[in-house]
Design an enzyme around this catalytic site. Sequence first.
Site, PDB file in Angstrom:
ATOM      1  N   ASP A 142       0.847  -1.192   0.000  1.00  0.00           N
ATOM      2  CA  ASP A 142       0.000   0.000   0.000  1.00  0.00           C
ATOM      3  C   ASP A 142       0.885   1.245   0.000  1.00  0.00           C
ATOM      4  OD1 ASP A 142      -2.148   1.664   0.234  1.00  0.00           O
ATOM      5  OD2 ASP A 142      -2.645   1.163   2.302  1.00  0.00           O
TER       6      ASP A 142
ATOM      7  N   ASP B 145       2.027   3.832  -3.455  1.00  0.00           N
ATOM      8  CA  ASP B 145       1.777   5.276  -3.516  1.00  0.00           C
ATOM      9  C   ASP B 145       3.083   6.042  -3.703  1.00  0.00           C
ATOM     10  OD1 ASP B 145      -0.916   5.039  -3.320  1.00  0.00           O
ATOM     11  OD2 ASP B 145      -1.122   6.501  -1.692  1.00  0.00           O
TER      12      ASP B 145
END
Length: 382
Positions: free
Chosen positions: A265, A269
Amino acid sequence: MASKTYRICTLPGDGIGPEIMAQAVKALEAIGRAYDVDFQCEEHLIGGCAIDATAAAGRTPTALPDETLEAARACDAVLLAAVGGPKWDGAAPGQARPEQGLLAIRKQLGLYLNLRPVRVYPALIDASPLRPERLKGVDLVIVRELTGGLYFGAHERKTDVAGAGADGRPGTFCRDTMEYSEYEIERVVRWAFEAARRRPSKRVASVDKANVLETSRLWREVAHRVAAEYPDVEETDVLVDNCSMQLVNNPAQFSVLVTENTFGDILSDEASMLSGSLGMLASASLGDGTALYEPSHGSAPDIAGRGIANPIAQLLSVELMLRYSFKMDDAADALAGAIDDVLADGWRTGDIADASTPADHRLGTDAMGDKVVEAFEARAAR
Ligand code: NAD
């Protein structure tokens, strides 16, 4: 009659969703013509528009109506745009919210793996916050485990726990549990090795924190066991903290990165910043059944309805769908190549234009979709 038929469940959602989905559908028609495939697109509701439609029909408002889920299950792939917007932001606790539609469909389709390719387009290298020399040759894929780890382990919160407050006073104590079983790791790691095999640079970096976490030690054992079956793929272990640093320092060293849910995650990003624009990143969520493809950006309510959204992330979602659901690598390469051609020729939507972009090369959503289709048809005819 076309030699093959694929059913695609299209979910335009909210905000700019319908505008960018229209470009994907247009591209699919062109791809179908060039490759003799009948793509049957069936549009359904998800997110805020689904909440409104179910409420208007006197049903319990929901962001994922049953008929959408049934269609998604019955189709060969799901192509989503984006959900959400200010209209639904004020939903009281317990009321339906657009993003619940996303979480529910991912869960219901059993999507346990997310992949996010990050490419730096030479034509857009100046849009990245990193210096151009650090970005040369960046073309990586992050493969993230999606249904295990910290986000899905047991969570606990206790108040008035003796000694949990300052100075030995009672206070609040919380615990999140990171859990992984061997098979959950193996199916993701194996997928990463298969993906690496199909890339020019056959390398897998397995990212963990094996110096501290037991789940990571298991992750590493499994990665080594799977790696032994792929002698043609080079495997390296990278600690997550080092990986985070290397993504900024020397991102071109990576080809396929595979990691657990939380690390993935955060790293995906971080990696998305390399490309410089949200409008250029797509992702795929895969499981044992129907896979789901979507742009990495949201519904951009600030520009919705103005015809200026960048449709490229949505078109790159189509590229991933062609590659992973339909095994149409040639068509996927031609679509990716068409996007390269359009960018190299200087065509830009507002989000990726800069002061050097001439006024006659600034395009709206529709015109950008047309340019990509035109470039695709030129490539397919070669
Ligand atoms: P966003 O990604 O929608 O927008 C961030 C900024 O990027 C905005 O200025 C927007 O105009 C711009 N942008 C995004 N996509 C673009 C495109 N294709 N072309 C040109 N510009 C683009 O993020 P946000 O503003 O934080 O969220 C807006 C809404 O989207 C919220 O309701 C949020 O919950 C939702 N959201 C949905 C998803 C999803 O559907 N997967 C993901 C993130 C956010």
